[in-house]
Design an enzyme around this catalytic site. Structure first.
Site, PDB file in Angstrom:
ATOM      1  N   LYS A  37       0.840  -1.186   0.000  1.00 24.13           N
ATOM      2  CA  LYS A  37       0.000   0.000   0.000  1.00 24.13           C
ATOM      3  C   LYS A  37       0.872   1.232   0.000  1.00 24.13           C
ATOM      4  CE  LYS A  37      -1.422   2.799   2.550  1.00 24.13           C
ATOM      5  NZ  LYS A  37      -1.856   3.859   3.439  1.00 24.13           N
ATOM      6  N   ASP A  64      -3.339   4.376  -2.236  1.00 24.71           N
ATOM      7  CA  ASP A  64      -4.214   4.982  -1.213  1.00 24.71           C
ATOM      8  C   ASP A  64      -4.139   6.498  -1.362  1.00 24.71           C
ATOM      9  OD1 ASP A  64      -5.699   5.470   1.093  1.00 24.71           O
ATOM     10  OD2 ASP A  64      -4.029   5.055   2.440  1.00 24.71           O
ATOM     11  N   LYS A  66      -6.864   8.540  -1.670  1.00 24.23           N
ATOM     12  CA  LYS A  66      -7.992   9.200  -0.991  1.00 24.23           C
ATOM     13  C   LYS A  66      -8.466  10.428  -1.767  1.00 24.23           C
ATOM     14  CE  LYS A  66      -6.874   7.785   3.766  1.00 24.23           C
ATOM     15  NZ  LYS A  66      -5.540   7.157   3.631  1.00 24.23           N
ATOM     16  N   ASP A  69     -12.670  15.371  -4.496  1.00 21.55           N
ATOM     17  CA  ASP A  69     -12.739  16.627  -5.257  1.00 21.55           C
ATOM     18  C   ASP A  69     -14.000  16.562  -6.100  1.00 21.55           C
ATOM     19  OD1 ASP A  69     -11.997  19.043  -6.659  1.00 21.55           O
ATOM     20  OD2 ASP A  69      -9.890  18.557  -6.273  1.00 21.55           O
ATOM     21  N   THR A 123      -9.765   6.054  10.215  1.00 22.79           N
ATOM     22  CA  THR A 123      -9.646   5.240  11.429  1.00 22.79           C
ATOM     23  C   THR A 123      -9.021   6.015  12.588  1.00 22.79           C
ATOM     24  OG1 THR A 123      -7.654   4.380  10.404  1.00 22.79           O
ATOM     25  CG2 THR A 123      -9.576   2.965  10.368  1.00 22.79           C
ATOM     26  N   ARG A 184      -3.788  -3.783  14.883  1.00 24.98           N
ATOM     27  CA  ARG A 184      -2.644  -3.805  15.792  1.00 24.98           C
ATOM     28  C   ARG A 184      -2.530  -5.169  16.457  1.00 24.98           C
ATOM     29  NH1 ARG A 184      -1.392  -0.213  13.285  1.00 24.98           N
ATOM     30  NH2 ARG A 184      -0.920   1.930  13.826  1.00 24.98           N
ATOM     31  N   ARG A 214       2.942   0.530  10.616  1.00 21.46           N
ATOM     32  CA  ARG A 214       4.004   0.581  11.624  1.00 21.46           C
ATOM     33  C   ARG A 214       4.277  -0.734  12.345  1.00 21.46           C
ATOM     34  NH1 ARG A 214       1.460   6.165  13.625  1.00 21.46           N
ATOM     35  NH2 ARG A 214      -0.324   5.044  12.733  1.00 21.46           N
TER      36      ARG A 214
END
Ligand code: C5P
Length: 239
Positions: A37, A64, A66, A69, A123, A184, A214
């Site tokens: 991604k 990604d 996003k 417009d 999120t 996570r 991460r």
């Protein structure tokens, strides 16, 4: 572009401005993930060439971006992006159904067609964060509302937090892609994510793909972290 596979549900989020670092992580985790991604940080620094380099790894790429417009501008952006070869492109559902239809129609001009999915509620937003933007609905209700809007506009699926997976699956039925960040492993740092679950829980709840950044990229051994998350997903898919 290689195909998406439910047997490999993890997309690793390459949130970096370094092409070398992105490629090193991509190569290290490739056996354990279903795709890469790339988002705003990567694309702002490395542009179309960076996306091409990720597509060239042979793994499916989720761009990604996003987009949010007016429909004409979003259609033009999708038309420019799709030929680079991403398997998935996203837009913000809050841009409205005309905008989402324009994105879908623009994607259909390129073969193979990229899947267009809609971001529902970020999120990182919890209820007070959403209220600050003028949305009185709970994140759950707002996500379900936007998922229905996206499905009505003919999109392939949505991005939502783990906590909304079950409700979206119920509202939109099987076959509508659910892509979930905010995942996570137990004990991992939350960072700025507010609405989280473990990878196994997210798969059990009905997610098709998980976006994990991460917990993999920040690990001392990204390949081992990706392998552990993939194993947890496989286990959850069987039970
Ligand atoms: O590092 P972490 O696992 O939090 O990365 C999650 C990734 O998913 C980030 O690249 C973030 O931009 C992305 N994402 C998100 N929430 C959304 C859509 C995408 O966190 N609604």
């Amino acid at each position: 572009m290689s195909g998406l596979s439910s047997a490999h549900p993890v997309f690793v989020a390459l949130d970096t401005t370094s092409r070398e670092k992105a490629l090193a992580i991509a190569n290290a985790v490739a056996p354990h993930v279903g795709g890469l991604k790339v988002g705003l940080e990567f694309i702002s620094a490395l542009g179309p060439d960076g996306i091409r380099a990720m597509v060239a790894t042979g793994l499916p790429v989720f761009a990604d971006v996003k987009f949010h417009d007016i429909p004409n501008t979003v259609a033009g952006a999708v038309r420019a992006l799709a030929p680079l070869g991403p398997a998935i492109i996203d837009v913000h559902a809050a841009g409205g159904s005309a905008m989402m239809r324009a994105a879908r129609d623009a994607a259909a001009e390129t073969t193979p067609r990229a899947k267009i999915i809609a971001v529902t509620v970020l999120t990182s937003l919890d209820s007070p964060g959403l209220a600050e933007t003028g949305v009185a609905a709970s994140p759950l209700d707002q996500v379900v509302r936007l998922a229905r809007l996206a499905q009505g506009a003919g999109l392939d699926g949505v991005v939502c937090s783990p906590l909304e997976i079950a409700a979206v699956r119920k509202a939109c039925g099987p076959g509508f892609l659910i892509v979930t960040p905010g995942v996570r492993p137990a004990g991992a740092a939350l960072g700025d994510q507010q609405r989280v679950m473990t990878p196994g829980e997210a798969i059990s709840a009905g997610a098709d793909f998980l976006v994990v950044g991460r917990p993999i990229t920040g690990a001392s051994d990204p390949a081992a972290a990706a392998r552990a998350i993939a194993a947890e997903c496989a286990h959850a898919a069987l039970s």
